[in-house]
Design an enzyme around this catalytic site. Structure first.
Site, PDB file in Angstrom:
ATOM      1  N   ASP A  51      -9.323  -8.727 -17.952  1.00  0.00           N
ATOM      2  CA  ASP A  51      -9.479  -9.774 -18.959  1.00  0.00           C
ATOM      3  C   ASP A  51      -8.138  -9.961 -19.672  1.00  0.00           C
ATOM      4  O   ASP A  51      -7.726  -9.126 -20.464  1.00  0.00           O
ATOM      5  CB  ASP A  51     -10.577  -9.382 -19.950  1.00  0.00           C
ATOM      6  CG  ASP A  51     -10.814 -10.425 -21.022  1.00  0.00           C
ATOM      7  OD1 ASP A  51     -10.102 -11.457 -21.031  1.00  0.00           O
ATOM      8  OD2 ASP A  51     -11.691 -10.218 -21.880  1.00  0.00           O
ATOM      9  N   HIS A  88       0.813  -1.219   0.000  1.00  0.00           N
ATOM     10  CA  HIS A  88       0.000   0.000   0.000  1.00  0.00           C
ATOM     11  C   HIS A  88       0.848   1.272   0.000  1.00  0.00           C
ATOM     12  O   HIS A  88       0.346   2.360  -0.306  1.00  0.00           O
ATOM     13  CB  HIS A  88      -0.935   0.004   1.208  1.00  0.00           C
ATOM     14  CG  HIS A  88      -2.298   0.545   0.908  1.00  0.00           C
ATOM     15  ND1 HIS A  88      -2.525   1.555  -0.014  1.00  0.00           N
ATOM     16  CD2 HIS A  88      -3.521   0.216   1.396  1.00  0.00           C
ATOM     17  CE1 HIS A  88      -3.815   1.822  -0.059  1.00  0.00           C
ATOM     18  NE2 HIS A  88      -4.447   1.015   0.771  1.00  0.00           N
TER      19      HIS A  88
END
Length: 436
Positions: free
Chosen positions: A377, A154
């Protein structure tokens, strides 16, 4: 999903950028430093089995990842420190961790899983050494499906930037070398969020931005539970209409806050506080460039009496949340927050805030509703399901998109309170639907 067991690891390696990249120390902004103690955020994406040729071909994934790491080169670096001891990213092109594993689980085991230690242990990559910025684990399931796990530190990015990278990587994998990637190139100029010199902190901004989360360990007798509650598109429409057309986040936050206060049977005279992150990329003057790659969020606090939350209208509660976000349209206020975070970072005051649980008068609302979580994808279809992998801490809430224009609320509370919340939520949603 059954008992936790170690998965057979087929391969573990480092994937380095395919071309030369800058070798330097990457300065981290105050907004990065605030999150430097959070460690890695694990996500899992579940893909159904496919008969497409080369389904999740590992060589193709690694080749396209190496290409994507060229513009996103900080992800191939290591967490380090400069000569003054300030945390930075050592952009050394050592590479991101890439793991391939196999599991006897099937896609049917993931109808709507909640974050848990088991999910993390099985399908999120184990980051070693912890200075690695990015780790990937591709797990092939017995049914032919795949679980694609990611863990990114993070200190280097927030959710928006991480999905920027994964969409770019997926585009390279999907289309090959001849494809033009539609995503904006990453901007690594984190000095755009440098504190002013000298810093100037508005006193009124401190309660709004700079209050620390009050974390504590739950009593041994308090068992935490995590559940996912689904709000249909029709229910969400009714809720937003009753909240005078407030946004999805404001409307759902108002409803969740009310239901939690009722379920916890809080004293009406008590004060409740909701904390939530807001993306400020487009709120600054001038706005940050498209593709700013880093942490671009600040945490804000909205406060109200329990009586107002429980007895007032949902529209009034939603308005409190909206009013808090609207205060973020002032560039001077935002710069004041950046100055504050830099000042406290220099003094070593930014301790880890995410250990333990929130007290019962507080909530942490995180919206991933508009995150492109289902756009990853790689050429073999979009994921059937995407979720956080790690167990959520008590008082933490995640707002996620659902099919049919609805929403999913991932909530972690004491198990007994969670059962009461379910009853209250059903009553509130039925009431809002009846108002249409």
């Amino acid at each position: 999903m059954g008992s936790v067991s170690a998965l057979p690891v087929v391969e573990s390696c480092l994937v380095a950028p395919s071309d030369e990249t800058p070798r330097r120390g990457l300065w981290l902004s105050p907004l990065d430093l605030v999150l430097a103690t959070r460690g890695h955020t694990p996500l899992v994406h579940v893909y159904g089995a496919s008969d497409v040729a080369g389904f999740f071909d590992v060589a193709r994934l690694k080749e396209s990842m190496a290409k994507a790491l060229v513009p996103f080169y900080p992800l191939a670096g290591r967490l380090g420190a400069d000569s003054d001891g300030r945390v930075q990213i050592d952009c050394n092109a050592e590479g991101a961790l890439f793991v391939v594993a196999r599991s006897e689980h099937t896609v049917d085991d993931f109808s709507d899983p909640s974050p848990s230690p088991e999910l993390t242990k099985l399908f999120a990559p184990r980051v070693q050494p912890p200075s690695v910025m990015l780790a990937i684990q591709v797990t092939f399931l017995r049914c032919g499906g795949v679980v694609f796990g990611t863990a990114v530190h993070h200190a280097i990015v927030d959710g928006s930037s991480m999905f920027h990278f994964t969409r770019t990587w997926a585009s390279y994998c999907r289309y090959g070398d001849g494809a033009a990637v539609a995503e904006a190139p990453p901007c690594h100029d984190r000095a755009l969020l440098r504190a002013r010199s000298p810093p100037f902190i508005h006193p009124e901004t401190i309660p709004m931005f700079c209050s620390n989360l009050t974390m504590h360990d739950s009593p041994a007798t308090s068992v935490l539970g995590t559940e996912v509650f689904t709000i249909s598109g029709e229910q969400l429409h009714a809720l937003k209409r009753h909240c005078d057309g407030a946004s999805t986040f404001c409307s759902v936050s108002a409803m969740v806050c009310r239901c939690v206060c009722v379920a916890r049977e809080l004293d009406l005279d008590a004060t409740t506080r909701m904390n939530f992150p807001v993306d400020i990329r487009r709120r600054l003057t001038p706005p940050l460039p498209d593709g700013y790659f880093g942490n671009g969020v600040v945490n804000v606090f909205a406060t109200a009496s329990v009586k107002d939350v429980v007895s007032g209208t949902l529209a009034s509660v939603a308005f409190r949340v909206k009013a808090t976000t609207e205060r973020l349209n002032d560039d001077d206020v935002l710069r004041s927050a950046v100055d504050y975070f830099e000042t406290t970072a220099e003094k070593g005051m930014r301790a880890a805030e995410d250990r333990g649980n929130l007290p019962e008068t507080e909530l942490r609302m995180n919206s991933w509703f508009h995150m492109p979580m289902y756009d990853t994808d790689f050429g073999w279809g979009k994921p059937r399901m995407t979720t956080r992998a790690e167990a959520v801490r008590g008082g933490w809430v995640y707002l996620l998109a659902a099919g049919g224009g609805g929403a999913r609320v991932l909530l972690s509370l004491e198990a007994a309170t969670l059962r009461k919340f379910d009853v209250v939520l059903r009553r509130v949603l039925a009431s809002e639907r009846a108002r249409l």
